[in-house]
Design a protein around this motif. Structure first.
Motif, mmCIF file in Angstrom:
data_model
loop_
_atom_site.group_PDB
_atom_site.id
_atom_site.type_symbol
_atom_site.label_atom_id
_atom_site.label_comp_id
_atom_site.label_asym_id
_atom_site.label_seq_id
_atom_site.Cartn_x
_atom_site.Cartn_y
_atom_site.Cartn_z
ATOM 1 N N ALA A 115 0.843 -1.207 0.000
ATOM 2 C CA ALA A 115 0.000 0.000 0.000
ATOM 3 C C ALA A 115 0.869 1.244 0.000
ATOM 4 O O ALA A 115 1.965 1.260 0.576
ATOM 5 C CB ALA A 115 -0.929 0.012 1.215
ATOM 6 N N ARG A 116 0.372 2.278 -0.670
ATOM 7 C CA ARG A 116 0.943 3.631 -0.600
ATOM 8 C C ARG A 116 -0.116 4.525 0.024
ATOM 9 O O ARG A 116 -1.209 4.652 -0.522
ATOM 10 C CB ARG A 116 1.331 4.149 -1.981
ATOM 11 N N ILE A 117 0.197 5.174 1.131
ATOM 12 C CA ILE A 117 -0.816 5.913 1.893
ATOM 13 C C ILE A 117 -0.346 7.347 2.101
ATOM 14 O O ILE A 117 0.460 7.631 2.994
ATOM 15 C CB ILE A 117 -1.068 5.234 3.259
ATOM 16 N N PRO A 118 -0.811 8.295 1.279
ATOM 17 C CA PRO A 118 -0.455 9.703 1.512
ATOM 18 C C PRO A 118 -1.079 10.183 2.825
ATOM 19 O O PRO A 118 -2.252 9.933 3.094
ATOM 20 C CB PRO A 118 -1.067 10.431 0.303
ATOM 21 N N LEU A 119 -0.314 10.873 3.624
ATOM 22 C CA LEU A 119 -0.802 11.399 4.898
ATOM 23 C C LEU A 119 -1.031 12.899 4.770
ATOM 24 O O LEU A 119 -0.172 13.634 4.272
ATOM 25 C CB LEU A 119 0.191 11.108 6.022
ATOM 26 N N GLU A 131 11.054 7.684 7.617
ATOM 27 C CA GLU A 131 10.700 6.932 6.414
ATOM 28 C C GLU A 131 9.627 7.665 5.619
ATOM 29 O O GLU A 131 9.677 7.751 4.396
ATOM 30 C CB GLU A 131 10.199 5.532 6.782
ATOM 31 N N ILE A 132 8.630 8.196 6.331
ATOM 32 C CA ILE A 132 7.527 8.897 5.663
ATOM 33 C C ILE A 132 8.016 10.200 5.047
ATOM 34 O O ILE A 132 7.659 10.544 3.911
ATOM 35 C CB ILE A 132 6.387 9.134 6.670
ATOM 36 N N ARG A 133 8.862 10.930 5.773
ATOM 37 C CA ARG A 133 9.399 12.185 5.229
ATOM 38 C C ARG A 133 10.263 11.914 3.994
ATOM 39 O O ARG A 133 10.246 12.696 3.032
ATOM 40 C CB ARG A 133 10.219 12.902 6.300
ATOM 41 N N GLU A 134 11.032 10.815 4.022
ATOM 42 C CA GLU A 134 11.880 10.461 2.889
ATOM 43 C C GLU A 134 11.056 10.177 1.638
ATOM 44 O O GLU A 134 11.547 10.292 0.523
ATOM 45 C CB GLU A 134 12.717 9.226 3.233
ATOM 46 N N ASN A 135 9.784 9.815 1.828
ATOM 47 C CA ASN A 135 8.911 9.478 0.697
ATOM 48 C C ASN A 135 7.804 10.516 0.509
ATOM 49 O O ASN A 135 6.689 10.192 0.124
ATOM 50 C CB ASN A 135 8.312 8.088 0.910
ATOM 51 N N ASN A 136 8.138 11.796 0.792
ATOM 52 C CA ASN A 136 7.230 12.916 0.541
ATOM 53 C C ASN A 136 5.894 12.745 1.253
ATOM 54 O O ASN A 136 4.821 12.926 0.669
ATOM 55 C CB ASN A 136 7.005 13.103 -0.965
#
Length: 664
Positions: A433-437, A502-507
């Motif tokens: 899954a890819r989950i934009p926050l 990890e989340i910041r590294e992936n925008n």
């Protein structure tokens, strides 16, 4: 509701008299097309009015006919529509059949390339019909047809609120408004679709002079919208009616009602909520909110948090909530109910206070102010059979430890099930899954919060160990990382600084993957986040590990090790601070790259003796150690990333944090 316009090309030998022909009608080829109208219903009247204007377009072949797009047609008698620059059949060229589209209200220059621009008027005194955008389309119109039916349909949404007193009489003199509304958009003439655009505004309601106590407005279509509220102001008091759960569907009239009950005490009156979505033809009013006299609670600007679903009521009180924090006394509980029978009144008891469900209502919603005694939750029961609380929510801005849903999978590839696409930085594992926050979710995604990943019923503890977030494995069965419940199929992880990096590294996108193996049967259903509440005393800043926060236990180093992920933001000069208890003589800790039982595994830091009189120990990170730790993030081990393993003897570790620079 349809507004039907009959328009036709009428010849000198056709349906009209000679005098009519001279004024309205011209011949067949090259002559004007005249529109005559019969109207089934308008916003407020039963026919078109004098000086009403529509725009008519001719579509010939694959495009709009030249000079025949949004042509102005007006009526002087509410029936016949003529134009100063009428459409003629010559404009159809060689086409044997054409298509006509109509739009109301006409606005000069509003149609460009088949797109009608919508701009709702918010000015006081403007007729409601000016916002009633309607559309008509008739295809395959042959040149030799005389009578052509062009049915108009409403394209926006009419919202109606009936305000009554406790005896059912309409209350005039109220003012109403609805927030979270876009006032501009577009109507595509080729397919009739409407698209809302622009910033959100508040729209006022207009009183219906024909029905006392009825108020109405026209809004753009929209889905369910958080924090959307209709506010009734009567005798200087605001009565907020949350309508965040309702879809505003194009062409529908949504009818709400509210009863301002001035005859009962404020503290014992619930709010009954219901909505009936009807075609625009309906004038039926359903029962709705019931308010006690005075301002009892507030919902405007608050968020709806889910508490429970499908609660079967019985005479035995059932607890709901049991929050770790506290609500505000003016927060609001929302209890959506369904009944198997409604031939008589029934009651629901909330923490000992009875609320009446009126006869005749199979479904509805009670809105109940939290008050002083329900700030940490409530109990609910009923002596009546066949009552289910289908959904229980609370409107609040307080963080009380309630889980919020970050993502729900649909079971498709890359949206719950592993897909072929890999995540290169994590060893080409397949994406689950890819989950934009959102910014709001990121504000709650802080160290110490709890992440819950729910799998399908076929997922066991071994399968759960395959889940990764970026370069971080989320579950190790034997090294105190993550906690899996085989009854609920839920993996629980405390949020760490490494996860945030990890989340910041992936925008600001949470990327979840699965360890690559022969078995790709792996389904993730839902992800929840339980925020950190303000009442918690423990400091979780820059947290790297805490099994206790996941529902586990502190790690006794004689019987286990700890795996931690390395945060991408690690810098030389930082410290790893380990909080412990029960240290005995000779206790020590060491940091190993990967498997501590493999003598070839590099030692990141050698055995460090632990002071039995202290509760924390700091590991200073110099340039060499920082480089070694960051190198672990990009070193593959059996398709995965090597963790930092904390091993030791003679103490129990409670949590591990990163202390930045010279911070203490």
């Amino acid at each position: 509701m349809k507004k039907t316009i009959l328009f036709g090309m009428i010849t000198a030998m056709g349906l009209a008299s000679c005098s009519e022909k001279d004024g309205l009608i011209q011949g067949m080829s090259g002559d004007a097309i005249v529109f005559t109208s019969s109207v089934a219903s308008r916003v407020t009247d039963t026919r078109f009015e004098r000086d009403d204007v529509i725009g008519v377009s001719m579509y010939a072949g694959n495009s709009f006919a030249s000079g025949a797009e949004n042509v102005q047609y007006a009526t002087s008698n509410g029936s016949d529509f003529t134009s100063q620059s009428p459409i003629t059949w010559d404009q159809a060229g060689d086409e044997a059949t054409v298509r006509f589209m109509g739009v109301y209200p006409y606005r000069n220059g509003a149609v460009q390339n088949g797109i009608y621009s919508i701009s709702l008027s918010t000015e006081e005194g403007v007729a409601l019909s000016e916002n009633d955008v309607m559309y008509a389309s008739t295809e395959n119109v042959a040149r030799d047809q005389n009578n052509i039916s062009l049915p108009f349909v409403h394209k926006l949404v009419k919202v109606v609120m009936q305000v009554c007193d406790e005896k059912g009489a309409g209350l005039s003199g109220a003012t109403l408004k609805i927030n979270k509304q876009q006032t501009s958009g577009s109507l595509n003439l080729t397919d009739g679709t409407v698209q809302a655009e622009g910033t959100e505004s508040t729209l006022e309601f207009a009183a219906n002079s024909n029905i006392p106590g009825e108020y109405q407005t026209i809004v753009m279509p929209s889905g369910a919208t958080p924090e959307r509220v209709i506010t009734i102001t009567y005798n200087g008091v605001d009565y907020p009616c949350p309508v965040d759960a309702y879809v505003f569907e194009s062409g529908k009239k949504i009818i709400f009602s509210a009863t301002i009950d001035k005859s009962r005490p404020v503290s014992t009156n619930p709010v009954q909520v219901s909505a009936n979505v009807k075609d625009w033809t309906s004038e039926k009013i359903e029962a709705g909110w019931i308010f006690g006299e005075g301002e009892t609670f507030e919902v405007l600007g608050k968020k709806a948090c889910s508490l429970a679903e499908n609660v079967q009521l019985s005479a035995t009180p059932q607890p709901i909530g049991n929050f770790e924090g506290k609500l505000d006394v003016k927060d609001v509980y929302s209890l959506e109910y369904a009944r198997t029978a409604a031939d008589a009144d029934a009651s629901i008891s909330v923490s000992g206070t009875n609320y009446i469900l009126p006869a005749g209502k199979m479904r509805g919603t009670l809105l109940i102010p939290v008050g002083e005694k329900n700030v940490t939750g409530f109990s609910v029961s009923s002596k009546n059979e066949g009552i289910t609380l289908t959904k229980v929510m609370v409107y609040t801005n307080n963080i009380v430890g309630l889980p919020i849903t970050l993502w729900t999978g649909d079971g498709t590839s890359g949206n719950g099930i592993a897909s072929d696409e890999g995540f290169p930085a994590a060893g080409y594992r397949p994406i689950v899954a890819r989950i934009p926050l959102s910014e709001e979710q990121l504000n709650l995604f802080v160290p110490g919060a709890v992440l819950r990943c729910y799998f399908d019923n076929n997922t066991d503890v071994n399968a759960a160990e395959l889940l990764w977030m970026g370069t971080l494995q989320l579950f190790y069965q034997w090294t105190n990382v993550g906690k899996f419940d085989e009854n609920t199929h839920c993996l629980t992880n405390v949020v760490t600084l490494s996860m945030l990096d990890e989340i910041r590294e992936n925008n600001n996108v949470m990327i979840l993957e699965k360890t690559w193996n022969d078995n790709l049967e792996f389904c993730l259903n839902r992800i929840e986040l339980k925020p950190v509440i303000s009442s918690e005393i423990e400091n979780f800043s820059n947290l790297l590990w805490c099994h206790y926060a996941e529902g586990g236990e502190d790690c006794h180093m004689d019987h286990g090790d700890i795996n931690i992920g390395i945060p991408a933001s690690l810098k030389s000069g930082d410290k790893i601070r380990i909080t412990y208890s029960g240290a005995t003589e000779g206790a020590y800790l060491e940091g190993v790259a990967g498997d501590v039982n493999n003598e070839n595994s590099p030692r990141i830091f050698e055995q460090k003796t632990i002071n039995s009189d202290a509760t924390t120990v700091d590991i200073q990170i110099d340039d060499t150690m920082c480089s070694s730790l960051l190198e672990l993030r990009s070193t593959e081990r059996d398709g995965g990333i090597i963790p930092l393993t904390i091993s030791g003897q003679g103490l129990s570790v409670h949590k591990i944090q990163l202390v930045r620079g010279t911070e203490e």
